[in-house]
Motif scaffolding. Structure first.
Motif, PDB file in Angstrom:
ATOM      1  N   TRP A  46       0.665  -0.479  -0.092  1.00 21.11           N
ATOM      2  CA  TRP A  46       0.129  -0.143  -0.383  1.00 21.11           C
ATOM      3  C   TRP A  46       1.138   1.373  -0.289  1.00 21.11           C
ATOM      4  CZ3 TRP A  46      -3.686  -1.447   4.765  1.00 21.11           C
ATOM      5  CH2 TRP A  46      -4.944  -2.840   3.686  1.00 21.11           C
ATOM      6  N   TYR A  47       1.891   1.543   1.091  1.00 21.03           N
ATOM      7  CA  TYR A  47       2.504   2.093   0.919  1.00 21.03           C
ATOM      8  C   TYR A  47       3.581   2.687  -0.208  1.00 21.03           C
ATOM      9  CZ  TYR A  47       6.854   5.622   2.495  1.00 21.03           C
ATOM     10  OH  TYR A  47       7.746   6.617   2.177  1.00 21.03           O
ATOM     11  N   ARG A  48       4.065   1.847  -1.020  1.00 19.43           N
ATOM     12  CA  ARG A  48       4.803   1.644  -2.669  1.00 19.43           C
ATOM     13  C   ARG A  48       4.213   2.338  -3.666  1.00 19.43           C
ATOM     14  NH1 ARG A  48       7.472  -3.347  -0.671  1.00 19.43           N
ATOM     15  NH2 ARG A  48       9.666  -2.682  -0.452  1.00 19.43           N
ATOM     16  N   LYS A  49       2.423   1.716  -3.037  1.00 17.67           N
ATOM     17  CA  LYS A  49       1.930   2.379  -4.414  1.00 17.67           C
ATOM     18  C   LYS A  49       0.946   3.686  -3.791  1.00 17.67           C
ATOM     19  CE  LYS A  49      -0.128  -2.327  -6.043  1.00 17.67           C
ATOM     20  NZ  LYS A  49      -1.555  -2.801  -5.826  1.00 17.67           N
ATOM     21  N   GLY A  50       1.392   4.428  -3.300  1.00 18.97           N
ATOM     22  CA  GLY A  50       0.664   5.500  -2.779  1.00 18.97           C
ATOM     23  C   GLY A  50      -0.661   5.594  -1.799  1.00 18.97           C
ATOM     24  N   GLU A  51      -0.816   4.210  -1.188  1.00 15.98           N
ATOM     25  CA  GLU A  51      -2.670   4.703  -0.957  1.00 15.98           C
ATOM     26  C   GLU A  51      -2.559   4.117   0.692  1.00 15.98           C
ATOM     27  OE1 GLU A  51      -3.598   1.036  -2.110  1.00 15.98           O
ATOM     28  OE2 GLU A  51      -3.936   1.566  -4.183  1.00 15.98           O
TER      29      GLU A  51
END
Length: 117
Positions: A46-51
């Motif tokens: 989620w963090y890497r996807k900006g979510e």
């Protein structure tokens, strides 16, 4: 039947920071009391996807695709984005430092670029 565990957003962000700093998954789990390694991997995805808004969702609650929680105020959204951008900046600083060490190593043979001086 297993009970679901709800982790606070601060703990999730701390776990992400530790992983970005290169701390092994097992060590992060032990230090922060996280039960399942797949949970940590989900947070990282989620963090890497900006979510990052998904880190605030309740256990078992799925938001509509691409939307954050309806109860979030504009201030909360800006704070979350600010936190995300600060972490990105810290990651870039760490990368630059590693890059600088690598260049130093290549200019003076025989030194390990990852050794602290």
């Amino acid at each position: 039947m297993a009970t679901r565990v709800s982790y606070p957003v601060e703990l999730k962000m701390k776990a992400i920071e530790m992983r970005l700093a290169g701390v092994p998954v097992k060590e992060v789990m032990e230090k922060l009391g996280i039960r399942n390694k797949s949970q940590l991997k989900t947070w990282m995805r989620w963090y890497r996807k900006g979510e990052v808004h998904r880190l605030e969702q309740p256990v078992g609650k799925q938001y509509s695709y691409g939307k954050g929680p309806e109860h979030s105020t504009e201030l909360e959204k800006v704070k979350a984005e600010n936190r995300f951008l600060k972490q990105q900046l810290e990651l870039l600083k760490k990368y630059k430092e590693l890059e600088r060490r690598w260049k130093l190593r290549s200019s003076s043979a025989g030194l390990n670029p990852f050794e602290k001086k």
